[in-house]
Design a protein around this motif. Structure first.
Motif, short mmCIF file in Angstrom:
data_model
loop_
_atom_site.label_atom_id
_atom_site.label_comp_id
_atom_site.label_asym_id
_atom_site.label_seq_id
_atom_site.Cartn_x
_atom_site.Cartn_y
_atom_site.Cartn_z
N PHE A 126 -6.61 -4.75 -8.14
CA PHE A 126 -6.45 -3.37 -7.70
C PHE A 126 -6.72 -2.41 -8.84
O PHE A 126 -6.49 -2.73 -10.00
CB PHE A 126 -5.03 -3.15 -7.18
CG PHE A 126 -4.79 -3.81 -5.84
CD1 PHE A 126 -5.07 -3.14 -4.66
CD2 PHE A 126 -4.27 -5.10 -5.77
CE1 PHE A 126 -4.83 -3.74 -3.43
CE2 PHE A 126 -4.04 -5.71 -4.55
CZ PHE A 126 -4.33 -5.03 -3.37
N VAL A 127 -7.23 -1.24 -8.50
CA VAL A 127 -7.55 -0.23 -9.52
C VAL A 127 -6.78 1.05 -9.22
O VAL A 127 -6.04 1.13 -8.26
CB VAL A 127 -9.07 0.07 -9.52
CG1 VAL A 127 -9.87 -1.16 -9.92
CG2 VAL A 127 -9.52 0.60 -8.16
N THR A 128 -7.00 2.03 -10.08
CA THR A 128 -6.43 3.36 -9.85
C THR A 128 -7.36 4.14 -8.93
O THR A 128 -8.57 4.17 -9.15
CB THR A 128 -6.24 4.10 -11.18
OG1 THR A 128 -5.28 3.39 -11.96
CG2 THR A 128 -5.76 5.53 -10.95
N ALA A 129 -6.81 4.73 -7.90
CA ALA A 129 -7.62 5.54 -6.98
C ALA A 129 -7.18 6.99 -7.08
O ALA A 129 -6.00 7.28 -7.27
CB ALA A 129 -7.44 5.05 -5.55
N SER A 130 -8.15 7.90 -6.98
CA SER A 130 -7.87 9.34 -7.10
C SER A 130 -8.27 10.04 -5.82
O SER A 130 -9.41 9.92 -5.35
CB SER A 130 -8.67 9.95 -8.26
OG SER A 130 -8.34 9.27 -9.46
N LEU A 131 -7.33 10.78 -5.25
CA LEU A 131 -7.60 11.50 -4.00
C LEU A 131 -8.63 12.59 -4.20
O LEU A 131 -8.62 13.29 -5.22
CB LEU A 131 -6.31 12.14 -3.47
CG LEU A 131 -5.28 11.22 -2.84
CD1 LEU A 131 -4.10 12.04 -2.36
CD2 LEU A 131 -5.89 10.42 -1.69
N SER A 132 -9.51 12.76 -3.22
CA SER A 132 -10.47 13.86 -3.31
C SER A 132 -9.88 15.17 -2.80
O SER A 132 -10.38 16.23 -3.13
CB SER A 132 -11.75 13.52 -2.53
OG SER A 132 -11.46 13.00 -1.28
N ASP A 133 -8.79 15.12 -2.00
CA ASP A 133 -8.23 16.34 -1.42
C ASP A 133 -7.04 16.90 -2.19
O ASP A 133 -6.51 17.94 -1.87
CB ASP A 133 -7.81 16.09 0.03
CG ASP A 133 -8.99 15.76 0.91
OD1 ASP A 133 -9.50 16.66 1.56
OD2 ASP A 133 -9.41 14.58 0.91
N GLU A 134 -6.58 16.15 -3.19
CA GLU A 134 -5.43 16.63 -3.96
C GLU A 134 -5.49 15.97 -5.32
O GLU A 134 -6.06 14.89 -5.47
CB GLU A 134 -4.12 16.26 -3.23
CG GLU A 134 -2.92 17.03 -3.74
CD GLU A 134 -1.63 16.67 -3.01
OE1 GLU A 134 -0.69 17.47 -3.11
OE2 GLU A 134 -1.57 15.62 -2.38
N ASP A 135 -4.88 16.61 -6.28
CA ASP A 135 -4.90 16.08 -7.63
C ASP A 135 -3.82 15.00 -7.76
O ASP A 135 -2.74 15.25 -8.29
CB ASP A 135 -4.66 17.23 -8.62
CG ASP A 135 -4.80 16.74 -10.05
OD1 ASP A 135 -5.34 15.65 -10.25
OD2 ASP A 135 -4.36 17.47 -10.95
N LEU A 136 -4.13 13.81 -7.23
CA LEU A 136 -3.13 12.74 -7.21
C LEU A 136 -3.84 11.40 -7.37
O LEU A 136 -4.87 11.16 -6.73
CB LEU A 136 -2.38 12.79 -5.87
CG LEU A 136 -1.26 11.77 -5.66
CD1 LEU A 136 -0.09 12.07 -6.60
CD2 LEU A 136 -0.77 11.81 -4.22
#
Lengths: 258, 258
Positions: free
Chosen positions: A203-213
């Motif tokens: 598993f990796v780190t995922a970054s939301l495109s709709d919020e800074d999370l």
């Protein structure tokens, strides 16, 4: 056009991260503010939340973002009304019982001149083309596989094959991106827009495109976990999303497309 | 034994005050800690919340105590498991669709040797005697009044008369305190324990028996409002509750017993 979000996994998983990004499309980063809904299977039971408020303003959406309900099959929907007024009974997903199982359905798109005869036990409560299509699909499956009085229900491959014949009959009337689950698997159909990602070891780190999370999934998963996320438009900026082909019906079981 | 709470009103009203007292019986002032649920009609739509956690510990119950959902028909239930294990699919209230309307049902009691033949479209998802009784009631009403294909549904007096014949057949198998609503009215049946109060002009201050909380209804109502609260045991210490007679089936419409 509405937006759809589905999750199918091999172990009960919470959808907090993906739902957080998705819910932002309900009135903040997008114009889908005519209600929303989400259904979680938990065993054979269903938790079903619908709200005619925009997802971004809804206290129930806020609860779901904070309360990690774990499920192997989830369907969520945010609505931009095309047919049917803004009312609770028109919010997706819709739920019916058949063969002693709950069935959950949500649709994105618009159907024209779709007026099938309903002579079975499933009738729309609201006024959407979507709920009508759901009732017709349920009726058609019940006609094909019986009323369940024999105690048997069709297998997933049998259901998959039947939906492969039925869904195009609905899709012929317009746009029919849809998700359907009986709690054991997730059926998804793309007319125009749908994509998916399978999150699995490593598993990796995922970054939301709709919020800074961002979330580092390696910290919250085990090597055996497998999670498929299916959505109208990619939710993250750093994962590789696979786009469905128009007309594609895909079955997800245990976090994998079949 | 479980506990039941119902509300039937002439204008959409929130149930926050009564639910607050009732929810305390789910694990704090009483031993009903095997799950709970509540369903609110909003127009033809239903908001349905179930949780297998004790009501007192549930974040969803907490939400409902804070979020004043307004409804004319509400059914709530806290569960002490007698038949069926503790699982989401065994939490009341149960929901089905018939004749293009949602039907909501909850039961308190225990049925023995109740094994009706189910040959219609309604099957239990869980393993409770309660959901079985609900499916049988739905099946029986559908047999009597048709599948809805004519576009007509029975009137409330017709339904009342039919339930007057059907409910005793279930109650003959044990204890069958129950509530049933299609969103237009609330049917209630008492085997052993059920009481009600009608709150109307001039409204007074009511004090919960399960928590140190009072509300002056005259401040939050208009002279035309009428609210019937039906519950297993009185919720307040300073209102006059009317107890049902054993075997009594009562229909509430617009906040009044018929």
């Amino acid at each position: 056009m509405c937006q759809l979000l589905g999750m199918n996994c091999n172990v009960p998983t919470d959808i907090v991260f993906s739902f957080t990004g998705f819910a932002h499309r309900g009135g903040r980063t997008d114009t889908h503010h005519d209600g929303w809904g989400i259904a979680f299977f938990e065993g054979k039971g269903v938790r079903h939340f619908v709200d005619h408020q925009a997802a971004i303003a809804s206290p129930i959406a806020e609860l779901i973002k904070r309360y990690p309900i774990k499920s192997t099959n989830v369907i969520a929907h945010i609505r931009k009304a095309t047919q049917g007024h803004v009312a609770l009974e028109n919010c997706h997903p819709f739920v019916r019982e058949m063969w002693g199982r709950y069935w959950v359905f949500a649709h994105n798109g618009d159907l024209k001149d779709f007026a099938p005869a309903l002579h079975g036990p499933f009738r729309p409560v609201g006024t959407t083309d979507s709920e009508l299509a759901f009732c017709w699909l349920m009726q058609s499956l019940r006609e094909e596989f019986g009323d369940g009085s024999s105690g048997t229900a069709p297998t997933l491959p049998e259901l998959h094959a039947a939906l492969g014949r039925l869904v195009p009959q609905v899709a012929a009337h317009g746009t029919f991106n849809m998700m359907l689950s009986d709690g054991t698997a997730l059926f998804t159909h793309c007319s125009t827009k749908l994509c998916y990602v399978v999150r699995k070891y490593p598993f990796v780190t995922a970054s939301l495109s709709d919020e800074d999370l961002s979330v580092d999934f390696s910290e919250v998963t085990t090597p055996d976990d497998r999670v498929a996320i299916i959505v109208t438009e990619p939710l993250t900026t750093n994962e590789t999303w696979t786009h469905f082909a128009p007309g594609e019906l895909m079955l997800f079981v245990d976090g994998l497309p079949q």
